[in-house]
Scaffold this motif. Structure first.
Motif, PDB file in Angstrom:
ATOM      1  N   GLN A  56       0.838  -1.207   0.000  1.00 50.47           N
ATOM      2  CA  GLN A  56       0.000   0.000   0.000  1.00 50.47           C
ATOM      3  C   GLN A  56       0.873   1.257   0.000  1.00 50.47           C
ATOM      4  N   VAL A  57       1.891   1.271   0.855  1.00 54.83           N
ATOM      5  CA  VAL A  57       2.774   2.436   0.934  1.00 54.83           C
ATOM      6  C   VAL A  57       3.550   2.603  -0.370  1.00 54.83           C
ATOM      7  N   LEU A  58       4.069   1.519  -0.903  1.00 54.73           N
ATOM      8  CA  LEU A  58       4.869   1.593  -2.128  1.00 54.73           C
ATOM      9  C   LEU A  58       4.029   2.111  -3.299  1.00 54.73           C
ATOM     10  N   ARG A  59       2.815   1.637  -3.425  1.00 53.64           N
ATOM     11  CA  ARG A  59       1.971   2.110  -4.525  1.00 53.64           C
ATOM     12  C   ARG A  59       1.627   3.593  -4.337  1.00 53.64           C
ATOM     13  N   ALA A  60       1.436   4.000  -3.099  1.00 58.05           N
ATOM     14  CA  ALA A  60       1.168   5.417  -2.834  1.00 58.05           C
ATOM     15  C   ALA A  60       2.370   6.286  -3.203  1.00 58.05           C
ATOM     16  N   ALA A  61       3.566   5.702  -3.088  1.00 58.99           N
ATOM     17  CA  ALA A  61       4.787   6.439  -3.420  1.00 58.99           C
ATOM     18  C   ALA A  61       5.143   6.343  -4.898  1.00 58.99           C
ATOM     19  N   THR A 111      12.878   8.505  -0.129  1.00 60.48           N
ATOM     20  CA  THR A 111      12.200   9.609   0.554  1.00 60.48           C
ATOM     21  C   THR A 111      10.708   9.578   0.272  1.00 60.48           C
ATOM     22  N   ARG A 112      10.333   9.269  -0.962  1.00 62.80           N
ATOM     23  CA  ARG A 112       8.915   9.172  -1.295  1.00 62.80           C
ATOM     24  C   ARG A 112       8.234   8.059  -0.501  1.00 62.80           C
ATOM     25  N   ILE A 113       8.942   6.954  -0.327  1.00 57.40           N
ATOM     26  CA  ILE A 113       8.376   5.840   0.456  1.00 57.40           C
ATOM     27  C   ILE A 113       8.142   6.277   1.897  1.00 57.40           C
ATOM     28  N   ALA A 114       9.141   6.914   2.495  1.00 57.61           N
ATOM     29  CA  ALA A 114       8.986   7.376   3.879  1.00 57.61           C
ATOM     30  C   ALA A 114       7.835   8.363   4.005  1.00 57.61           C
TER      31      ALA A 114
END
Length: 306
Positions: free
Chosen positions: A254-259, A276-279
């Protein structure tokens, strides 16, 4: 460098004998005794006469003596009290007109704080870093000394390759990404073993770096937590590697797709901007970038040492 009499092999041995010094591997003590090498390092560092340099592990003073004529001031951080006590005497003897430019701190560079250095603020790091702690020392100083804008350090040759590596290369890893947060870097040449006493059993190299603004969107601690988790299982797809950090594989995806990151990509393919986008995409970002989780299972990733 007419204002400073540099050390050669005979002078290095004489100083060591006078101190009854036995270099130790524990402190990474390999002293440069070749004047041409320290002149080359100073030239390659592209220093200006208003630079204020931090030198870590000055040892017997070979590089210190070459730096002093080229800059406004040098902060020399030496963990060995015996060497720290001798350094000022050596500079007074061999560069008396420049001795007021030198400040010696008897300290562990890994624990030095900006306030201990005082004013003027350091603008450069030039050092023959102890090989056993070179990476953490460099990262600590860049974090602690925001006014440092460039530098040149000597470390083990394979460490230079890791620090300067680009995404996708064989040597790319945690040190590469973390240094990229602070600076652009590149290999600036080799250093032969014969210029050291005692002669090390590894090859050495020079790493040059220039400070740059880090990516916006997340704090350094948050980004480094992602990097540590991702490379702890670098052969796995990020969906799996970040499952502990995120709380579950589904939460990581979920986080990776959001990034905007492919969940099946591996850590070695991403640059500092992507990490940085992942964080930044984690919905429950805690104060240290680790607490909480976006899924039900909440565990901590084990950080990888640099």
């Amino acid at each position: 460098m007419s204002d400073s009499r540099l050390l050669g092999p005979a002078e290095v041995r004489s100083l060591a004998e006078g101190l009854d010094l036995r270099p130790t591997k524990r402190l990474g003590q390999n002293f440069v005794h070749d004047p041409n090498t320290v002149r080359r390092i100073v030239r390659a560092a592209e220093l200006t006469d208003d630079d204020v340099v931090v030198e870590v592990g000055p040892g017997l003073g070979s590089l210190t003596l070459a730096l002093l004529p080229a800059v406004a001031a040098v902060y020399a951080i030496e963990i060995d009290p015996l060497l720290a006590g001798q350094l000022s005497r050596t500079v007074t003897d061999r560069a008396p007109g420049l001795a007021d430019r030198l400040t010696v701190l008897t300290a562990d560079a890994m624990r030095v704080r900006a306030a201990e250095l005082g004013s003027p603020e350091p603008t450069a790091i030039v050092a023959n870093l102890p090989y056993n702690v070179g990476v953490p020392v460099l990262l600590h100083l860049l974090a602690e000394l925001p006014a440092v804008r460039h530098g040149l350090v000597m470390v083990q040759s394979e460490v230079v390759d890791r620090l300067a590596a680009e995404p996708g290369s064989r040597t790319y890893g945690v040190p590469s990404v973390k240094l990229a947060w602070f600076a652009q870097s590149h290999r600036a040449g080799p250093v032969p073993r014969a210029v050291f006493w005692p002669v090390p059993n590894v090859d050495s190299g020079l790493l040059a770096f220039t400070r740059r603004e880090p990516p916006a969107g997340a704090r350094r601690e948050e980004v480094f937590a992602v990097v540590d988790a991702a490379f702890a299982q670098r052969r796995k797809a990020l969906r799996s590697a970040l499952s502990g950090w995120a709380g579950s594989p589904a939460a990581a995806e979920q986080v990776l797709r959001a990034a905007g990151i492919d969940p099946l990509v591996r850590a070695e393919r991403l640059g500092i901007a992507e990490f940085t986008r992942i964080a930044a995409a984690r919905p429950d970002r805690g104060p240290d970038g680790r607490s909480g989780g976006v899924g039900r299972r909440r565990t901590r990733a084990h950080p990888r040492r640099t």
